[in-house]
Design an enzyme around this catalytic site. Sequence first.
Site, PDB file in Angstrom:
ATOM      1  N   SER A 243       4.827   2.541   7.973  1.00  0.00           N
ATOM      2  CA  SER A 243       4.394   1.426   7.133  1.00  0.00           C
ATOM      3  C   SER A 243       5.551   0.889   6.299  1.00  0.00           C
ATOM      4  O   SER A 243       6.234   1.643   5.611  1.00  0.00           O
ATOM      5  CB  SER A 243       3.272   1.865   6.189  1.00  0.00           C
ATOM      6  OG  SER A 243       2.091   2.093   6.899  1.00  0.00           O
TER       7      SER A 243
ATOM      8  N   ASP B 289       0.017  -7.475   1.153  1.00  0.00           N
ATOM      9  CA  ASP B 289       0.464  -6.110   1.423  1.00  0.00           C
ATOM     10  C   ASP B 289       1.983  -6.032   1.523  1.00  0.00           C
ATOM     11  O   ASP B 289       2.530  -5.393   2.421  1.00  0.00           O
ATOM     12  CB  ASP B 289      -0.167  -5.553   2.700  1.00  0.00           C
ATOM     13  CG  ASP B 289      -0.108  -4.019   2.737  1.00  0.00           C
ATOM     14  OD1 ASP B 289       0.252  -3.414   1.704  1.00  0.00           O
ATOM     15  OD2 ASP B 289      -0.415  -3.438   3.792  1.00  0.00           O
TER      16      ASP B 289
ATOM     17  N   HIS C   2       0.817  -1.219   0.000  1.00  0.00           N
ATOM     18  CA  HIS C   2       0.000   0.000   0.000  1.00  0.00           C
ATOM     19  C   HIS C   2       0.850   1.269   0.000  1.00  0.00           C
ATOM     20  O   HIS C   2       0.348   2.352  -0.285  1.00  0.00           O
ATOM     21  CB  HIS C   2      -0.984   0.004   1.174  1.00  0.00           C
ATOM     22  CG  HIS C   2      -0.368   0.264   2.525  1.00  0.00           C
ATOM     23  ND1 HIS C   2      -0.111  -0.734   3.432  1.00  0.00           N
ATOM     24  CD2 HIS C   2       0.034   1.410   3.119  1.00  0.00           C
ATOM     25  CE1 HIS C   2       0.408  -0.220   4.529  1.00  0.00           C
ATOM     26  NE2 HIS C   2       0.505   1.089   4.361  1.00  0.00           N
TER      27      HIS C   2
END
Length: 481
Positions: A223, A150, A106
């Site tokens: 992230s 992901d 992402h």
Amino acid sequence: MPLRCPRWCRSLLLLPVVFLLPPAPAARAGQQPATTDDELARVDASIDALTKKVWPSVVQILVNSYGPKEEGTGVRGDTSVVVGRQRSVGSGFVIDAEGYILTNAHVVNGAQRVQIVLPADRADGTLATALSGKMSLVPARIVGIASELDLAVLKVDGLSLPALPLATYTQVRQGQSVFAFGSPMGLRNSLTHGLVSAVARQIDADSPLIYVQTDAPINPGNSGGPLVNIKGEVVGVNTFILSQTGGSDGLGFAIPSATARTAFRQLKQYGQLRRQEIGMSIQTITPAMAQSLTLPRDYGVIVSDVWPNGPAQAAGLKVGDVLSTVDGQPADNLPTVSYQFRLRDSTDPVKLVVLRGNGQQTLSVTPVEQRNPLDSVATMGDPTRSLVSELGILGVEIDARIATSSSGLRDPWGIIVVARAAGATTEVPLQPRDVIRAVNNQYVTTLDRLRDAVRGLKPGTPVTLQVQRDSRLMYISFTME
């Protein structure tokens, strides 16, 4: 209701830092035990050594993409979306010293350009490093994306940085100290500390995905960064949070090292994920099923089909067998079994223990990895010669040798997409192993013809590619930016 962060900033959130120190030596009667300065100094020294080991492998990721900037005008019934350029920030770490970087999918999904901020020459967490204004910015290309996990793999050509080792997932324990490295809120070189809250957390009962839960304070921008143990091994890849407020509720989740290891190997080698098959179909056992079929237990997983001429049939597996263990791990539910096969990265036979009638059988099944006939072409892309920047891909021409060795091609010509590359002005939904056959009904047999076909198109021009994907022909349409 649980609240997920936006696409580019899903990350872990945690509680304040609490250092757990070893107990002080027993005090004399009437005296209170006290923590000595030497013990605190040892804790500080161990953390200092950890940061010096890890920081040289952690990078900041800058992404330029297109996305919604405004939604509507405030007028009732207006659901229009204004799309514009966006700039987002994430984290990543070097997983292979040849310049491969692992991050979240992402973070780079829809990227038009990906750049890496390299760590300082002497990244060690000291004041001198923190105050240094030097910043090395280099371009990166996307090697492969596994959206379902992901995870994404990036490549920086010519990069020489130390790689972080991946921890052995089966050795991760609840309560272990972990440290999160990354760029929360865009603040580079940030470090936080916490514990492993749970070694395996399943967020969705119907999903095979499992996460490491942690309370280490991690925020938007972390992230894709590493969650490491006291040895500097990557326990997991920071991925998302669950929060009532969008703030730090201490519910952070990281993709386990075992999943990261398997995904990296396959994305690096093939540009996509490939699963192992043993030739069986399985279903969840319900109480009604167990009673009507007289099964040995009323929960778990039953074999509903054994594929003809497959490895499972050759090993003696039968329809109606109840799985007890897979490679020594309990087969208590369908998502767990599916996850075990998803992260499996070994050519050794699968050890199955099944319940059959009133007895138990132990079987050894040799798995077969799903293959694409174009896999052998995956390593042939050369960024200096294979780049088609307008489409954001690396391509390889189908010549006589490739046509002969690659079964399933409709025609012995076309351009094989071997990887996606950052920097395209137009987002085109091509995938590795796609074969580009035509641009607006004009057949393309060489890279030069493909480049000429797309370079001659003005912004706003509609484009349709004819593509072969998984042995089938399809059209992909888009508008040149």
